[in-house]
Design a protein around this motif. Structure first.
Motif, PDB file in Angstrom:
ATOM      1  N   LEU A 169      38.037  47.199  25.703  1.00  0.00           N
ATOM      2  CA  LEU A 169      39.192  47.697  26.458  1.00  0.00           C
ATOM      3  C   LEU A 169      38.909  47.651  27.962  1.00  0.00           C
ATOM      4  CD1 LEU A 169      40.319  50.746  24.273  1.00  0.00           C
ATOM      5  CD2 LEU A 169      41.544  48.580  24.636  1.00  0.00           C
ATOM      6  N   PHE A 170      37.692  47.968  28.343  1.00  0.00           N
ATOM      7  CA  PHE A 170      37.279  47.879  29.744  1.00  0.00           C
ATOM      8  C   PHE A 170      37.438  46.449  30.265  1.00  0.00           C
ATOM      9  CE2 PHE A 170      33.652  46.946  32.617  1.00  0.00           C
ATOM     10  CZ  PHE A 170      34.027  47.735  33.699  1.00  0.00           C
ATOM     11  N   LEU A 171      37.012  45.470  29.476  1.00  0.00           N
ATOM     12  CA  LEU A 171      37.135  44.070  29.866  1.00  0.00           C
ATOM     13  C   LEU A 171      38.605  43.646  29.962  1.00  0.00           C
ATOM     14  CD1 LEU A 171      34.291  42.487  27.681  1.00  0.00           C
ATOM     15  CD2 LEU A 171      34.245  42.934  30.143  1.00  0.00           C
ATOM     16  N   SER A 172      39.449  44.179  29.095  1.00  0.00           N
ATOM     17  CA  SER A 172      40.871  43.829  29.123  1.00  0.00           C
ATOM     18  C   SER A 172      41.535  44.281  30.425  1.00  0.00           C
ATOM     19  CB  SER A 172      41.591  44.468  27.925  1.00  0.00           C
ATOM     20  OG  SER A 172      41.075  43.995  26.714  1.00  0.00           O
ATOM     21  N   VAL A 173      41.173  45.466  30.891  1.00  0.00           N
ATOM     22  CA  VAL A 173      41.733  45.969  32.151  1.00  0.00           C
ATOM     23  C   VAL A 173      41.302  45.082  33.319  1.00  0.00           C
ATOM     24  CG1 VAL A 173      41.693  47.894  33.779  1.00  0.00           C
ATOM     25  CG2 VAL A 173      41.885  48.338  31.327  1.00  0.00           C
ATOM     26  N   ILE A 174      40.036  44.677  33.333  1.00  0.00           N
ATOM     27  CA  ILE A 174      39.551  43.808  34.412  1.00  0.00           C
ATOM     28  C   ILE A 174      40.270  42.465  34.377  1.00  0.00           C
ATOM     29  CG2 ILE A 174      37.543  42.646  35.382  1.00  0.00           C
ATOM     30  CD1 ILE A 174      35.809  44.842  34.376  1.00  0.00           C
ATOM     31  N   CYS A 175      40.593  41.974  33.170  1.00  0.00           N
ATOM     32  CA  CYS A 175      41.328  40.704  33.045  1.00  0.00           C
ATOM     33  C   CYS A 175      42.642  40.750  33.818  1.00  0.00           C
ATOM     34  CB  CYS A 175      41.613  40.398  31.577  1.00  0.00           C
ATOM     35  SG  CYS A 175      40.297  39.533  30.725  1.00  0.00           S
ATOM     36  N   VAL A 176      43.361  41.845  33.677  1.00  0.00           N
ATOM     37  CA  VAL A 176      44.655  41.978  34.351  1.00  0.00           C
ATOM     38  C   VAL A 176      44.474  41.964  35.860  1.00  0.00           C
ATOM     39  CG1 VAL A 176      46.644  43.492  34.701  1.00  0.00           C
ATOM     40  CG2 VAL A 176      45.645  43.236  32.417  1.00  0.00           C
ATOM     41  N   ILE A 177      43.498  42.694  36.355  1.00  0.00           N
ATOM     42  CA  ILE A 177      43.246  42.753  37.806  1.00  0.00           C
ATOM     43  C   ILE A 177      42.851  41.378  38.338  1.00  0.00           C
ATOM     44  CG2 ILE A 177      41.770  43.763  39.582  1.00  0.00           C
ATOM     45  CD1 ILE A 177      41.503  46.232  37.774  1.00  0.00           C
ATOM     46  N   LEU A 178      41.971  40.688  37.614  1.00  0.00           N
ATOM     47  CA  LEU A 178      41.510  39.376  38.062  1.00  0.00           C
ATOM     48  C   LEU A 178      42.637  38.353  38.033  1.00  0.00           C
ATOM     49  CD1 LEU A 178      39.085  37.714  38.974  1.00  0.00           C
ATOM     50  CD2 LEU A 178      38.563  37.261  36.576  1.00  0.00           C
ATOM     51  N   LEU A 179      43.495  38.441  37.027  1.00  0.00           N
ATOM     52  CA  LEU A 179      44.617  37.512  36.921  1.00  0.00           C
ATOM     53  C   LEU A 179      45.544  37.632  38.131  1.00  0.00           C
ATOM     54  CD1 LEU A 179      46.136  35.430  35.214  1.00  0.00           C
ATOM     55  CD2 LEU A 179      47.305  37.334  34.073  1.00  0.00           C
ATOM     56  N   LEU A 180      45.861  38.839  38.522  1.00  0.00           N
ATOM     57  CA  LEU A 180      46.716  39.052  39.688  1.00  0.00           C
ATOM     58  C   LEU A 180      46.035  38.552  40.971  1.00  0.00           C
ATOM     59  CD1 LEU A 180      48.068  42.635  38.874  1.00  0.00           C
ATOM     60  CD2 LEU A 180      49.307  40.461  38.688  1.00  0.00           C
ATOM     61  N   SER A 181      44.743  38.771  41.083  1.00  0.00           N
ATOM     62  CA  SER A 181      44.008  38.315  42.264  1.00  0.00           C
ATOM     63  C   SER A 181      44.020  36.804  42.371  1.00  0.00           C
ATOM     64  CB  SER A 181      42.562  38.825  42.205  1.00  0.00           C
ATOM     65  OG  SER A 181      42.514  40.229  42.177  1.00  0.00           O
TER      66      SER A 181
END
Length: 394
Positions: A169-181
């Protein structure tokens, strides 16, 4: 104008480095909780090691398949695709209780994780030239090495309190942030490189890469280097838990001597590559590294302080090797640089995948014998390529 260009390059380098950091995080955060995965799914350690090795092998296959065309594709879109695949698969891994589905999603996650490092390192090799390229590769490797430095700590702590589900779940949240960046931070062109000549076929491209004997020998050496590195990496949590009886939350902390020194190794490369010829650095690395592996084989079960000291010294050489190899390969091959770097990644990830399975022999053969033999093997292979490098003046 020059300052704006320099700022733009550094912004791109930072985002690309962070992207590869995240891809490595997906891989390395899993290692400290190998015993937890085994117990949670009630499967044998061999099946858990399979998920580790198959993850690395999938990354390797992505490198070889994508390497011949990465220069000609929109690299921003490729990066976004990689993050999306990781986001979907990590979310499923967090909620499934079926080990087969978990394994399949780990493989999908590996596809995404495999796209990112090849695209990022190819973009860096095109954006930067000369000594600036070596400096950029060093910076990239420093950020990338932070992942194995932080991953064991995060994996151990999160796994202890929230289980393996919390990790994904931690990795999933980072995925969203990185995608927007990525969507807003990278240029739409993605530094796509246009060639005037017709694109070569897949086999012709890699035949051209392998025709360079120096590059071929470097790739052969890189296989053994990363084979041994991952054999040690996967062996460590079992050694610490079963031999030294270290609690799960502390296993990640005991990775720090290795991973922090890898960062120091990358920093050292940035400084030395400006003053010493890359060929000399290459030969020195391949003399020191086998000696440390042999010492690891002798001393790893004796004392945890000695183990930590050896891991620190060994980590310096491991942190030094990837930017050194990448820079030398980029300098030797220009037309097929993406394919060459993809092949380099394929070979080293293949070594890591096989190395992860190799430590299963520790249940049959003494670990001391295994690692002393690996150190001697690397030393022999290193000496075999010296005549070629001397003839080439490297």
């Amino acid at each position: 104008m020059l300052r704006q260009q320099a700022y733009g390059k550094m912004l791109i380098l930072s985002l690309l480095s962070i992207s590869s950091f995240f891809a490595s995080l997906n891989q390395n955060i899993y290692t400290p909780v190998i015993p937890l995965i085994r117990d949670s799914f009630n499967v044998s350690i061999h099946w858990v090691n399979f998920t580790v090795s198959s993850f690395i092998l999938t990354i390797a296959l992505v490198q070889i398949c994508l390497g011949s065309v990465v220069d000609r594709k929109n690299q921003k879109k490729l990066l976004i695709l990689g993050v999306v695949l990781m986001g979907i698969s990590t979310t499923i891994c967090a909620f499934t209780d079926d080990f087969m589905l978990f394994t399949i999603c780990r493989l999908i996650q590996a596809v995404g994780a495999g796209i990112i490092p090849l695209v990022t390192i190819t973009m860096i090799s095109h954006v930067f030239e000369g000594e600036e390229r070596g400096n950029a590769m060093g910076t990239y490797q420093i950020v990338l090495t932070l992942a194995p430095a932080l991953s064991p700590v995060l994996g151990g702590l999160v796994g202890e309190y929230f289980g393996y589900e919390g990790i994904f779940l931690f990795l999933s949240v980072i995925c969203v942030i990185l995608l927007l960046s990525m969507m807003y931070g990278l240029p739409d062109s993605g530094y796509k490189i246009e060639y005037s000549q017709k694109q070569d076929r897949f086999l012709q491209t890699y035949r051209s890469v392998f025709s360079n004997r120096v590059v071929f020998m470097m790739m052969l050496i890189s296989f053994f280097v990363f084979f041994i590195y991952f054999a040690i990496l996967v062996f460590l949590p079992l050694l610490l838990r079963d031999h030294y009886h270290v609690d799960l939350q502390y296993i990640g902390l005991l990775y720090l001597p290795l991973t922090v020194s890898m960062i120091l190794g990358s920093v050292l490369f940035k400084k030395l590559q400006r003053k010493i010829a890359l060929g000399k650095l290459y030969r020195a690395t391949l003399f020191v590294m086998p000696a440390l592996i042999i010492l690891f084989g002798i001393l790893h079960t004796k004392t945890i302080i000695g183990l930590s000291t050896l891991l620190f010294l060994y980590g310096v050489t491991i942190g030094f090797a990837p930017p050194l190899f990448s820079t030398m390969i980029s300098n030797k091959i220009s037309e097929y640089r993406g394919a060459a770097l993809g092949l380099f990644n394929f070979i080293r990830y293949s070594g890591m995948a096989i190395g992860g399975m190799y430590t299963g022999l520790s249940q049959v053969l003494p670990s001391t014998f295994i690692f002393i033999s690996l150190g001697i093997l690397l030393l022999i292979v290193s000496f075999c390529q010296y005549p070629l490098f001397m003839r080439k003046g490297l």
